[in-house]
Design an enzyme around this catalytic site. Structure first.
Site, PDB file in Angstrom:
ATOM      1  N   ILE A  18       3.174   4.485  -0.577  1.00  0.00           N
ATOM      2  CA  ILE A  18       4.305   4.763  -1.460  1.00  0.00           C
ATOM      3  C   ILE A  18       5.102   3.503  -1.764  1.00  0.00           C
ATOM      4  O   ILE A  18       5.768   3.420  -2.801  1.00  0.00           O
ATOM      5  CB  ILE A  18       5.220   5.872  -0.900  1.00  0.00           C
ATOM      6  N   SER A  22       0.847  -1.195   0.000  1.00  0.00           N
ATOM      7  CA  SER A  22       0.000   0.000   0.000  1.00  0.00           C
ATOM      8  C   SER A  22       0.876   1.236   0.000  1.00  0.00           C
ATOM      9  O   SER A  22       2.100   1.158   0.190  1.00  0.00           O
ATOM     10  CB  SER A  22      -0.927   0.014   1.227  1.00  0.00           C
ATOM     11  N   TYR A  48       8.433   7.910  16.376  1.00  0.00           N
ATOM     12  CA  TYR A  48       8.589   7.737  14.928  1.00  0.00           C
ATOM     13  C   TYR A  48       9.762   8.585  14.420  1.00  0.00           C
ATOM     14  O   TYR A  48      10.640   8.105  13.697  1.00  0.00           O
ATOM     15  CB  TYR A  48       7.285   8.156  14.246  1.00  0.00           C
ATOM     16  N   THR A 106      -1.915   8.817   2.054  1.00  0.00           N
ATOM     17  CA  THR A 106      -1.874   7.360   2.178  1.00  0.00           C
ATOM     18  C   THR A 106      -2.781   6.935   3.332  1.00  0.00           C
ATOM     19  O   THR A 106      -3.098   7.741   4.215  1.00  0.00           O
ATOM     20  CB  THR A 106      -0.449   6.858   2.467  1.00  0.00           C
ATOM     21  N   SER A 133      11.348  10.593   7.003  1.00  0.00           N
ATOM     22  CA  SER A 133      10.241  11.533   7.184  1.00  0.00           C
ATOM     23  C   SER A 133      10.810  12.878   7.586  1.00  0.00           C
ATOM     24  O   SER A 133      11.837  12.954   8.276  1.00  0.00           O
ATOM     25  CB  SER A 133       9.290  11.021   8.265  1.00  0.00           C
ATOM     26  N   LYS A 162      13.441   7.478  12.785  1.00  0.00           N
ATOM     27  CA  LYS A 162      13.882   7.940  11.469  1.00  0.00           C
ATOM     28  C   LYS A 162      15.211   8.692  11.576  1.00  0.00           C
ATOM     29  O   LYS A 162      16.052   8.612  10.672  1.00  0.00           O
ATOM     30  CB  LYS A 162      12.815   8.831  10.834  1.00  0.00           C
TER      31      LYS A 162
END
Length: 479
Positions: free
Chosen positions: A201, A199, A351, A386, A325, A355
């Site tokens: 990108i 799903s 998150y 998304t 991100s 990253k």
């Protein structure tokens, strides 16, 4: 007097014939090399063949509708063209030369009488149009582009925040693509492993690489969903070389198992795309006792990439692409709290810190593996519409929905880093829309050398402790 106007142009390039044919025959790529074209899309599915149809939107404000009516692989294309202004029959012929390939373009345009008369009185106009298009094609096929260098203007805009943030939107993508070169890479002899490919990108990148001819290994959690995705990709692209590997990238036993299977198979990995990701609120632990963001976004990619190094080294000019991100700009790696056990938990912060760790790994791998001809880069897809954004960041989605990119736009830089010849010239960098961006916007997010070393030590320890161990053989009792 006939209303037919003929163009007959030839170029010679050093590109191998089958590579030149593969690029040109997918005619939607005309937007990459003909400056008169605003956009192009394929109206049919599958690989180019008799019956394939395309819509070409011209910058002059009208559209052309192409259909392939004769197709001889590695030899010839014959297409009809329909529009409000004219009809045409276009033929493209490919022949081998001592140094590469000759491409001959013959077009017979059937204009209404007034336009035909004007064209005959001004033959230089049509000639210039043909020369410009063929020169664009020649540059695309020669593929001698250089990778964009870091821009001080972009770096300043990023550090001023607002001038940089607009680049994350659909408008930023549209602005950047004006400066892009053609992507004519031949991928039929390349093998790409992509995590999180069912799903968003990840799926968009899988489709783009499948369209370029690459063999794909999709790393998925849900086998049934993946099988449906594979069927759709085959129908859309005609590429049947799409494989499935089932593994949950947040479970290290799955990651080790995946790496073990790929190593046992022994097929070189030309491209590894670490894309699988999600944002979790509240704090969650995996069944192995690891904080889920850390496991999925940092430890999983670390273990998979480290263990697949022998297969990357077997490739000629391998690529690793780490999907990051813009949120990482707000955080510094917390090497003493990698699993967010201290203080109030924030899924967005966990998150972003993971990253941030992945960009550190990107830079470390780039230095360590330079001698193995492995380029390692990271990219930011921008703000993309998304399911993950809708579910994890509903308020952000409501505010930014009108500015979000499509998954295809977000995936473009993944595909470019994985495929473009010039992208292999650079390693250890952070990219957005095929342009280099700084990995830090503030000194407060910069880690020390000791912290970088500690991160690597901690990840290496966890790689070893999570590795599957063989059961010890039982010792038979003696009487």
């Amino acid at each position: 007097m006939s209303n037919i106007i003929t163009l007959d142009k030839t170029i010679e390039v050093t590109r191998k014939l089958h590579e030149a044919f593969a690029y040109v025959s997918e005619f939607s790529r005309i937007e990459q090399w003909d400056p008169a074209v605003a956009s192009a899309s394929k109206l049919s599915t599958g690989t180019p063949s008799v019956g394939s149809r395309y819509q070409i939107n011209m910058k002059a404000g009208f559209s052309l509708y192409y259909e392939i009516i004769e197709f001889e692989a590695n030899k010839r294309l014959l297409m009809t063209v329909d529009s409000k202004l004219f009809t045409a029959v276009e033929e493209i012929i490919f022949t081998t030369t001592d140094t590469g390939t000759k491409v001959r373009y013959i077009a017979n345009f059937n204009f209404p009488a007034p336009i035909a008369i004007i064209s005959r009185l001004n033959p230089a106009v049509m000639d210039r149009v043909g020369n410009t298009a063929l020169e664009g094609l020649r540059k695309a096929l020669e593929d001698n582009f250089t990778a964009p260098k870091a821009s001080k203007v972009l770096a300043v805009a990023d550090k001023l925040i607002l001038p940089g943030v607009w680049r994350f939107t659909r408008l930023g993508y549209t602005n950047s693509r004006k400066r892009w070169h053609a992507l004519s890479a031949y991928m039929y002899d390349r093998h790409a492993v992509i995590t999180g490919a069912t799903s968003g990108i990840g799926l968009a990148a899988a489709k783009q690489l499948a369209e370029l001819g690459a063999e794909l290994t999709l790393v998925v959690r849900d086998k049934n969903k993946a099988q449906q995705v594979v069927r759709e990709l085959i129908e859309q692209t005609g590429n049947t070389r799409i494989n499935i590997e089932v593994a949950d990238m947040s479970l290290m036993k799955d990651v080790h198992g995946l790496a073990g299977r790929l190593l046992k198979a022994g097929k070189p990995v030309d491209i590894l795309i670490n894309n699988a990701g999600a944002l979790f609120n509240p704090r969650q632990q995996t069944t192995e006792g690891l904080e889920q963001s850390f496991a999925l976004l940092l430890l999983g990619p670390y273990i998979l990439t480290e263990r697949l190094h022998p297969l990357l080294a077997k490739s000629e000019s391998a690529r690793v692409v780490n999907v990051l991100s813009g949120g990482m700009y707000s955080q510094k790696i917390q090497v003493n709290d990698l699993q967010s056990q201290r203080g109030k938990y924030s899924g967005s912060t966990a998150y972003a810190r993971a990253k941030r760790g992945l960009i550190i790994l990107t830079e470390e791998w780039a230095k360590r593996w330079q001698g193995d001809d492995i380029s390692v880069n990271a990219m930011h897809p921008g703000w993309v519409d998304t399911p993950g954004v809708v579910n994890a960041l509903p308020e952000f989605y409501k505010v930014t929905k009108c500015m979000l990119r499509t998954p295809e736009q977000g995936a473009d830089t993944i595909t470019w880093l994985a495929a473009a010849k010039e992208a292999s010239q650079v390693s250890g960098k952070f990219w957005l829309d095929r342009e280099q961006h700084p990995s830090h916007l503030s000194k407060r997010t910069v880690e020390s050398a000791a912290q970088r070393k500690q991160l690597l030590v901690e990840l290496e320890k966890l790689e070893k402790t999570t590795a599957a161990t063989k059961p010890k053989p039982r010792i038979k009792a003696t009487s």
